[in-house]
Design a protein around this motif. Structure first.
Motif, mmCIF file in Angstrom:
data_model
loop_
_atom_site.group_PDB
_atom_site.id
_atom_site.type_symbol
_atom_site.label_atom_id
_atom_site.label_comp_id
_atom_site.label_asym_id
_atom_site.label_seq_id
_atom_site.Cartn_x
_atom_site.Cartn_y
_atom_site.Cartn_z
ATOM 1 N N MET A 354 -25.878 10.157 2.934
ATOM 2 C CA MET A 354 -25.665 11.318 3.793
ATOM 3 C C MET A 354 -26.104 12.589 3.061
ATOM 4 S SD MET A 354 -22.147 12.674 5.606
ATOM 5 C CE MET A 354 -21.305 12.919 4.020
ATOM 6 N N PHE A 355 -26.897 13.420 3.759
ATOM 7 C CA PHE A 355 -27.359 14.692 3.212
ATOM 8 C C PHE A 355 -26.860 15.836 4.090
ATOM 9 C CE2 PHE A 355 -30.607 11.643 1.887
ATOM 10 C CZ PHE A 355 -30.779 11.956 0.542
ATOM 11 N N ILE A 356 -26.412 16.899 3.456
ATOM 12 C CA ILE A 356 -26.068 18.144 4.140
ATOM 13 C C ILE A 356 -26.710 19.279 3.358
ATOM 14 C CG2 ILE A 356 -24.245 19.693 4.917
ATOM 15 C CD1 ILE A 356 -22.375 17.292 5.060
ATOM 16 N N GLY A 357 -27.565 20.072 4.028
ATOM 17 C CA GLY A 357 -28.293 21.127 3.335
ATOM 18 C C GLY A 357 -28.111 22.495 3.974
ATOM 19 N N VAL A 358 -28.034 23.506 3.140
ATOM 20 C CA VAL A 358 -28.007 24.900 3.578
ATOM 21 C C VAL A 358 -29.067 25.641 2.783
ATOM 22 C CG1 VAL A 358 -26.651 27.011 3.795
ATOM 23 C CG2 VAL A 358 -25.531 24.778 4.053
ATOM 24 N N GLU A 359 -29.974 26.340 3.471
ATOM 25 C CA GLU A 359 -31.042 27.054 2.781
ATOM 26 C C GLU A 359 -31.138 28.489 3.288
ATOM 27 O OE1 GLU A 359 -35.126 25.800 4.301
ATOM 28 O OE2 GLU A 359 -33.863 24.091 4.892
ATOM 29 N N TYR A 360 -31.575 29.362 2.396
ATOM 30 C CA TYR A 360 -31.681 30.785 2.746
ATOM 31 C C TYR A 360 -32.969 31.340 2.161
ATOM 32 C CZ TYR A 360 -30.543 35.740 3.228
ATOM 33 O OH TYR A 360 -30.570 37.076 3.551
ATOM 34 N N LYS A 361 -33.851 31.811 3.049
ATOM 35 C CA LYS A 361 -35.105 32.431 2.656
ATOM 36 C C LYS A 361 -34.926 33.943 2.725
ATOM 37 C CE LYS A 361 -38.821 30.475 4.093
ATOM 38 N NZ LYS A 361 -39.935 29.997 4.978
ATOM 39 N N LEU A 362 -35.262 34.641 1.627
ATOM 40 C CA LEU A 362 -35.049 36.081 1.581
ATOM 41 C C LEU A 362 -35.864 36.779 2.673
ATOM 42 C CD1 LEU A 362 -35.128 36.808 -2.268
ATOM 43 C CD2 LEU A 362 -33.156 36.392 -0.789
ATOM 44 N N PRO A 363 -35.216 37.497 3.591
ATOM 45 C CA PRO A 363 -35.952 38.169 4.678
ATOM 46 C C PRO A 363 -36.942 39.217 4.162
ATOM 47 C CG PRO A 363 -33.604 38.056 5.160
ATOM 48 C CD PRO A 363 -33.767 37.666 3.727
ATOM 49 N N MET A 364 -36.574 39.908 3.080
ATOM 50 C CA MET A 364 -37.441 40.965 2.566
ATOM 51 C C MET A 364 -38.578 40.437 1.706
ATOM 52 S SD MET A 364 -34.753 40.222 0.600
ATOM 53 C CE MET A 364 -33.477 41.163 1.449
ATOM 54 N N TYR A 365 -38.482 39.132 1.290
ATOM 55 C CA TYR A 365 -39.530 38.519 0.462
ATOM 56 C C TYR A 365 -39.456 37.023 0.684
ATOM 57 C CZ TYR A 365 -42.595 37.788 -3.571
ATOM 58 O OH TYR A 365 -43.652 37.443 -4.386
ATOM 59 N N ASP A 366 -40.144 36.535 1.724
ATOM 60 C CA ASP A 366 -39.957 35.158 2.170
ATOM 61 C C ASP A 366 -40.617 34.121 1.277
ATOM 62 O OD1 ASP A 366 -42.588 35.532 2.761
ATOM 63 O OD2 ASP A 366 -42.401 35.256 4.926
ATOM 64 N N LYS A 367 -41.195 34.554 0.170
ATOM 65 C CA LYS A 367 -41.736 33.588 -0.793
ATOM 66 C C LYS A 367 -40.640 32.956 -1.643
ATOM 67 C CE LYS A 367 -46.217 35.936 -1.225
ATOM 68 N NZ LYS A 367 -47.008 34.846 -0.606
ATOM 69 N N VAL A 368 -39.438 33.519 -1.606
ATOM 70 C CA VAL A 368 -38.308 33.027 -2.398
ATOM 71 C C VAL A 368 -37.276 32.398 -1.471
ATOM 72 C CG1 VAL A 368 -36.418 33.659 -3.935
ATOM 73 C CG2 VAL A 368 -38.669 34.721 -4.223
ATOM 74 N N LYS A 369 -36.816 31.230 -1.853
ATOM 75 C CA LYS A 369 -35.825 30.504 -1.069
ATOM 76 C C LYS A 369 -34.772 29.919 -2.009
ATOM 77 C CE LYS A 369 -37.195 27.583 2.156
ATOM 78 N NZ LYS A 369 -37.700 26.330 2.790
ATOM 79 N N PHE A 370 -33.518 29.889 -1.534
ATOM 80 C CA PHE A 370 -32.431 29.233 -2.259
ATOM 81 C C PHE A 370 -31.832 28.158 -1.355
ATOM 82 C CE2 PHE A 370 -32.709 33.512 -4.006
ATOM 83 C CZ PHE A 370 -32.757 33.257 -5.363
ATOM 84 N N GLY A 371 -31.392 27.070 -1.960
ATOM 85 C CA GLY A 371 -30.811 25.991 -1.179
ATOM 86 C C GLY A 371 -29.665 25.316 -1.894
ATOM 87 N N LEU A 372 -28.752 24.765 -1.115
ATOM 88 C CA LEU A 372 -27.633 23.978 -1.641
ATOM 89 C C LEU A 372 -27.616 22.645 -0.893
ATOM 90 C CD1 LEU A 372 -25.133 23.722 -3.455
ATOM 91 C CD2 LEU A 372 -23.791 24.744 -1.604
ATOM 92 N N LEU A 373 -27.760 21.557 -1.621
ATOM 93 C CA LEU A 373 -27.843 20.226 -1.022
ATOM 94 C C LEU A 373 -26.700 19.354 -1.520
ATOM 95 C CD1 LEU A 373 -29.417 18.080 0.625
ATOM 96 C CD2 LEU A 373 -30.677 17.555 -1.479
ATOM 97 N N SER A 374 -25.982 18.757 -0.574
ATOM 98 C CA SER A 374 -24.940 17.781 -0.899
ATOM 99 C C SER A 374 -25.449 16.402 -0.495
ATOM 100 C CB SER A 374 -23.652 18.099 -0.137
ATOM 101 O OG SER A 374 -22.724 17.026 -0.235
ATOM 102 N N SER A 375 -25.327 15.434 -1.396
ATOM 103 C CA SER A 375 -25.743 14.061 -1.090
ATOM 104 C C SER A 375 -24.648 13.093 -1.520
ATOM 105 C CB SER A 375 -27.065 13.717 -1.792
ATOM 106 O OG SER A 375 -26.928 13.785 -3.199
#
Length: 465
Positions: A354-375
């Motif tokens: 089972m995977f659950i993911g939350v990701e956030y791409k910076l609106p002011m600079y969409d080349k950067v993304k952060f994510g948190l994944l639970s497996s």
């Protein structure tokens, strides 16, 4: 000393049972949030690739995954000596507390391998994205309980007698060919996608081995009772025996498919840009399935062993070497297996995940993304969980990389991935577990045996529709 030899023999037998067939091969979790990654749909079938692709058919570099997982390492068993060499945990200079404090109730070691024979992804069926894949998967796990090592190190420490519960020694292995058909599509504009993947499984080999027992050590006698079983499935395989009916090998009369099965993956992806710009969530379950094995062979072991001292006084017609050799012969009798009744059909479950993911791409600079994944991987008694924090950067449309940190059942790990995906091809390499631990002077890694490597090359064409 004598009881320790007995237990070492049992451990060796349990470990060797897994060798003839080297069960959930792990995909590269570092790629979960990477939109340009070719194979992330294997973790969530709702993910839609940016283009059509095909791997290099029948060539291993199309996609290769190798993963070793454990909650212990060589540093639990090898220690530096005063002269700079290594010594084992059995050395009196290594205290019981020092050795046993680094072990767990269950000490697990796993090896997962997978490779593609053929993998294709394309647009065009009812406006969605489809995949067809054929590959080989193999997983093997070994479990050794804490008390096995406690007995080896401590022996008898209570003058009135010491008992050890040795239940839970086990090994399991699953090996099969997988043919899958997947499809994903948007069901709500471009914010909600769902996907499913149906898998047909062809069993190659399966083996399960368990040993349960208990030991009692006193001043008068050292006693151990144990029972064990082996169940294996391999087309045309049979145990060979000696004149006494004891298993002494494995013969294969013919080769073929040993079983059939099926599995299902389900997933969803929701872009929450209408609520929080740059935020997206996703969830999936994979490998919900089984394999039904045909004509399984079995073997059993149930013995009791009592040592009450050497039969003959040392020096009176008997040397110490003679007595130890006699003890060794007794141990051989103790660990012998006898063939059991064949099983026409039995079923083994896959290791669902089972995977659950939350990701956030910076609106002011969409080349950067952060994510948190639970497996979470469900494979009793080897169920384990992990949380992974990802920082990702995409300096160009055709290149992206990330670094990530994970913590879970097997401790902490550092991961990374490089993904090149210009027009025409995709090349990636990465690891969910990169070893940064210490090495001995003999260049033996002394940290936990957690390491993986994933790499692949694909031809791709077309653009996302």
């Amino acid at each position: 000393m004598k009881s320790k030899l007995i237990i070492l023999s049992i451990i060796s037998a349990a470990a060797l049972l897994q060798l003839p067939s080297a069960a959930n091969a792990q995909d590269l979790e570092s790629s979960y949030f990477m939109e340009g990654s070719t194979y992330r749909h294997r973790m969530n079938p709702a993910f839609i690739n940016e283009s059509n692709y095909i791997n290099l058919p029948f060539i291993g570099i199309g996609n290769m995954n190798i993963n070793v997982s454990s909650d212990f390492g060589m540093s639990n068993f090898l220690y530096p000596a005063a002269n700079g060499s290594l010594t084992t945990f059995m050395n009196p200079s290594v205290s019981s507390e020092q050795f046993l404090s680094g072990l767990n109730t269950k000490n697990r070691l796993g090896l997962s391998l997978s490779t593609d024979i053929l993998s294709v992804g394309f647009y065009g069926i009812a406006g969605g994205y489809s995949t067809i894949e054929l590959g080989i998967k193999s997983d093997t796990w070994l479990n050794l309980p804490y008390n096995v090592f406690a007995l080896l190190k401590n022996g008898m420490y209570d003058a009135e007698g010491t008992s050890y519960d040795l239940n839970g020694i086990s090994a399991t292995s699953n090996n099969y060919v997988q043919l899958s058909f997947g499809h994903s599509r948007y069901v709500l504009d471009d914010v909600l996608s769902v996907g499913a993947k149906v898998k047909v499984l062809f069993g190659i080999a399966n083996a399960t081995a368990t040993i349960d027992g208990n030991a009692y050590l006193s001043q008068d006698k050292w006693q151990i009772d144990a029972s064990g079983s082996i169940t294996g499935s391999l087309q045309g395989a049979r145990f060979t025996t000696d004149a006494g009916g004891i298993v002494n090998g494995l013969a294969i009369d013919k080769y073929g498919i040993a079983g059939y099965g099926a599995a299902l993956d389900l997933g969803a992806y929701f872009d929450m840009k209408d609520f929080v710009e740059g935020l997206a969530i996703s969830a999936s379950v994979t490998d919900l399935g089984f394999i039904s094995w045909n004509n399984s062979i079995t073997a059993q072991m149930e013995h009791g062993f009592i040592f009450e001292g050497f039969e003959n006084p040392i020096g009176e017609g008997s040397s110490l070497n003679d007595e130890i050799n006699a003890l060794g012969q007794d141990l051989k009798e103790f660990i012998k297996f006898r063939p059991g009744e064949d099983i026409k059909s039995r079923t083994s479950m896959l290791s669902a995940k089972m995977f659950i993911g939350v990701e956030y791409k910076l609106p002011m600079y969409d080349k950067v993304k952060f994510g948190l994944l639970s497996s979470t991987t469900f494979n009793n008694p080897f169920t384990y969980t992990e949380a992974r924090l990802v920082a990702q950067y995409s300096p160009a449309d055709w290149f992206e990389f990330n670094i990530n940190y994970a913590y879970g059942t097997f401790g902490s790990s550092f991961g990374w991935m490089l993904n090149f995906h210009p027009k025409g091809f995709n090349f990636f390499i990465g690891s969910d577990n990169t070893y940064f631990g210490k090495f001995s002077p003999q260049f033996i890694p002394t940290g936990k045996l957690n390491t993986s490597i994933h790499f692949g090359f694909n031809v791709k064409w077309g653009e996302r529709r």
